[in-house]
Design a protein around this motif. Structure first.
Motif, PDB file in Angstrom:
ATOM      1  N   GLU A 222     -30.671  52.975 -58.033  1.00 41.20           N
ATOM      2  CA  GLU A 222     -30.291  53.807 -58.596  1.00 41.20           C
ATOM      3  C   GLU A 222     -29.833  55.240 -57.403  1.00 41.20           C
ATOM      4  O   GLU A 222     -29.401  56.345 -58.077  1.00 41.20           O
ATOM      5  CB  GLU A 222     -31.420  54.065 -59.680  1.00 41.20           C
ATOM      6  CG  GLU A 222     -31.390  53.223 -60.598  1.00 41.20           C
ATOM      7  CD  GLU A 222     -32.631  52.688 -61.963  1.00 41.20           C
ATOM      8  OE1 GLU A 222     -33.735  53.011 -61.218  1.00 41.20           O
ATOM      9  OE2 GLU A 222     -33.162  52.184 -62.910  1.00 41.20           O
ATOM     10  N   GLU A 223     -31.374  55.165 -56.852  1.00 41.71           N
ATOM     11  CA  GLU A 223     -30.741  56.270 -55.182  1.00 41.71           C
ATOM     12  C   GLU A 223     -29.936  56.355 -55.220  1.00 41.71           C
ATOM     13  O   GLU A 223     -29.021  57.735 -54.840  1.00 41.71           O
ATOM     14  CB  GLU A 223     -32.428  56.346 -54.937  1.00 41.71           C
ATOM     15  CG  GLU A 223     -33.801  56.227 -54.897  1.00 41.71           C
ATOM     16  CD  GLU A 223     -34.969  55.442 -54.732  1.00 41.71           C
ATOM     17  OE1 GLU A 223     -35.824  55.695 -55.053  1.00 41.71           O
ATOM     18  OE2 GLU A 223     -34.375  54.850 -53.100  1.00 41.71           O
ATOM     19  N   LEU A 224     -29.468  55.062 -54.913  1.00 42.18           N
ATOM     20  CA  LEU A 224     -28.110  55.729 -53.668  1.00 42.18           C
ATOM     21  C   LEU A 224     -26.536  55.987 -54.365  1.00 42.18           C
ATOM     22  O   LEU A 224     -26.120  56.827 -53.816  1.00 42.18           O
ATOM     23  CB  LEU A 224     -27.919  53.856 -53.247  1.00 42.18           C
ATOM     24  CG  LEU A 224     -28.389  53.657 -51.826  1.00 42.18           C
ATOM     25  CD1 LEU A 224     -28.287  52.288 -52.251  1.00 42.18           C
ATOM     26  CD2 LEU A 224     -28.494  53.926 -50.566  1.00 42.18           C
ATOM     27  N   ARG A 225     -26.786  55.716 -55.952  1.00 38.98           N
ATOM     28  CA  ARG A 225     -26.084  55.585 -56.213  1.00 38.98           C
ATOM     29  C   ARG A 225     -25.979  57.404 -56.544  1.00 38.98           C
ATOM     30  O   ARG A 225     -25.281  58.127 -57.314  1.00 38.98           O
ATOM     31  CB  ARG A 225     -25.909  55.565 -58.113  1.00 38.98           C
ATOM     32  CG  ARG A 225     -25.202  53.947 -57.937  1.00 38.98           C
ATOM     33  CD  ARG A 225     -25.373  53.558 -59.298  1.00 38.98           C
ATOM     34  NE  ARG A 225     -24.851  52.062 -59.091  1.00 38.98           N
ATOM     35  CZ  ARG A 225     -25.077  51.218 -59.900  1.00 38.98           C
ATOM     36  NH1 ARG A 225     -25.568  51.558 -61.408  1.00 38.98           N
ATOM     37  NH2 ARG A 225     -24.068  49.712 -60.680  1.00 38.98           N
ATOM     38  N   ALA A 226     -27.220  58.238 -57.016  1.00 38.69           N
ATOM     39  CA  ALA A 226     -27.671  59.236 -56.836  1.00 38.69           C
ATOM     40  C   ALA A 226     -27.134  60.597 -56.316  1.00 38.69           C
ATOM     41  O   ALA A 226     -26.575  61.605 -56.135  1.00 38.69           O
ATOM     42  CB  ALA A 226     -29.211  59.422 -57.200  1.00 38.69           C
ATOM     43  N   ASP A 227     -27.129  59.517 -54.514  1.00 34.30           N
ATOM     44  CA  ASP A 227     -27.057  60.601 -53.216  1.00 34.30           C
ATOM     45  C   ASP A 227     -25.197  60.338 -53.530  1.00 34.30           C
ATOM     46  O   ASP A 227     -24.287  60.520 -52.190  1.00 34.30           O
ATOM     47  CB  ASP A 227     -27.336  59.285 -52.683  1.00 34.30           C
ATOM     48  CG  ASP A 227     -28.757  59.645 -52.145  1.00 34.30           C
ATOM     49  OD1 ASP A 227     -29.285  60.829 -52.596  1.00 34.30           O
ATOM     50  OD2 ASP A 227     -29.862  58.815 -51.234  1.00 34.30           O
ATOM     51  N   GLY A 228     -24.369  59.351 -54.514  1.00 32.57           N
ATOM     52  CA  GLY A 228     -23.014  59.707 -54.600  1.00 32.57           C
ATOM     53  C   GLY A 228     -22.542  58.211 -54.074  1.00 32.57           C
ATOM     54  O   GLY A 228     -20.634  58.447 -53.898  1.00 32.57           O
TER      55      GLY A 228
END
Length: 421
Positions: A222-228
């Motif tokens: 989820e964090e990595l997706r938020a990072d793009g």
């Protein structure tokens, strides 16, 4: 479940009497059941039914090309940890887009080999590896698909030598550091980020460590997706245990393992990869050996067999248990005796079992080591100039040697004496 059962008083591999194989190839030898291999693969495949997934068999468990072909023909991918394993998978007909390359020490030569031959993804284990892979990919004019193997610092509750997910293990990138490394990867011209990888150990008999690790991977995703980052695959590793000591072990079933995956990350819209090895191959194989001598000692008796630690090293290395049974079925109610089961190698460590209660087997009789299909033949050696033992594949009422026993001349002639001697 496996396909090694007594029939008419004789242990059979599927429909072949083990005594028939022994008479043909000699002892010791490994025998594998094709039906068991296929069944165990299908059980994992069914456990992830309803999810986009690929079962990547862990080649290190049993890398015989015939075994790989059975699984590859069923649709399995392959998880390899060396260039040699990669070539074995290709020799078995598995295409590169179903092969995952793991391992902590990938060399430039191995990277070139698999980037040229085709690869599904690299499971990258360190920042230096990532930098080298980027260089090699750019030299070849290609882009390397990668996941980063993150170390979640989860106790797998398994033997220390096969635990891989704690912070003091050599594997992976600390999960707390991984976002920064993913950011580096995203800036590299030769790298394409495709997912996240985790593997916490082998022979796990409790689902809770898996659940803990997968939840950490979910949070990171989820964090990595938020990072793009376009995280579209989760490689969740392998590690599910098998019942080596059938009387007291009951590891979780693949269906329960699959449910943990569905409960923790099943709604994330990702393709799931898992990498079982032991559970696919372990109970699909036995090692058969002959009794050389029954020896009476002071305070204990010994069953000396013609297999040794160089043929099956797990007991010496891990204090591992294997059920050991006579090939000729004992009579109902027959008494057992207490013996140490040992091999002929000149090491005290060449001991398969201590104080084991088993039915007596006379000199020249056959015994079988159960659950020997994984981490048996692949870890064997020629210590004491003992030939590597044959591997035999059984299908129904037929069998074939899939790795021959070398002759002593073949072994010795590999050595080269310099001209000056």
């Amino acid at each position: 479940m496996d396909h090694f059962i007594y029939r008419d008083g004789v242990l059979h591999a599927e429909d072949v009497a083990v005594t028939e194989i022994a008479a043909t190839v000699g002892t010791p030898f490994y025998a594998y059941s094709e039906a068991t291999l296929a069944r165990h693969f299908r059980v994992f495949d069914e456990a992830l039914d309803g999810m986009d997934h690929l079962i990547c068999y862990a080649v290190k468990a049993n890398s015989n090309v015939a075994v790989l072909k059975i699984l590859g023909d069923l649709g399995a991918g392959m998880d390899v940890v060396s260039g040699g394993e990669y070539l074995r998978a290709k020799a078995a007909g598995v295409p590169g887009d179903r092969i995952v390359f793991s391992g902590v020490g990938k060399t430039r030569e191995e990277m070139r080999m698999v980037l040229t031959g085709g690869i599904r993804q690299f499971n990258v284990e360190s920042e230096p590896e990532l930098a080298v892979l980027n260089e090699v990919a750019q030299e070849l004019g290609v882009v390397a698909p990668i996941t980063l193997r993150v170390n979640p610092d989860v106790d797998a509750k398994t033997h220390a030598k096969i635990a891989t997910g704690k912070s003091d293990n050599k594997f992976g990138i600390p999960i707390a550091k991984s976002r920064a490394v993913y950011a580096q990867a995203a800036e590299m011209a030769g790298i394409e980020v495709v997912g996240v990888d985790v593997h916490i150990g082998s022979q796990l008999t409790d689902l809770e460590p898996f659940r803990n690790a997968f939840l950490k991977v979910r949070e990171l995703t989820e964090e990595l997706r938020a990072d793009g980052h376009n995280i579209r695959r989760l490689d969740l590793g392998g590690g599910l245990g098998i019942p080596y000591a059938r009387s007291n072990e009951a590891p979780p079933l693949p269906m329960d393992y699959g449910q943990v995956i569905k409960d923790t990350v099943g709604d994330m819209g990702v393709e799931i990869e898992i990498e079982p090895g032991r559970l696919v191959a372990g109970n699909a194989g036995i090692m058969v050996t002959s009794v050389i001598y029954n020896k009476e000692g002071e305070g204990r008796d010994f069953l000396i067999v013609d297999a040794a630690m160089n043929d099956l090293i797990r007991p010496a290395m891990y204090e591992a248990h294997h059920d050991i049974i006579p090939v000729l079925e004992p009579e109902v109610g027959a008494d057992k005796v207490e013996v140490d089961i040992v091999g002929p190698v000149c090491e005290t460590g060449d001991t398969f079992a201590k104080h084991r209660m088993m039915h007596p087997v006379a000199d020249g009789g056959l015994v079988a080591f159960r659950s020997a299909g994984a981490y048996g033949a692949v870890m064997s050696s020629e210590y004491n100039t003992r030939p590597m033992i044959p591997e035999v594949l059984v299908k129904g009422d037929q069998f074939a040697v899939i790795r021959e026993r070398p002759t002593f001349d073949e072994m010795i002639n590999r050595d080269k004496v310099p001209e000056w001697l």
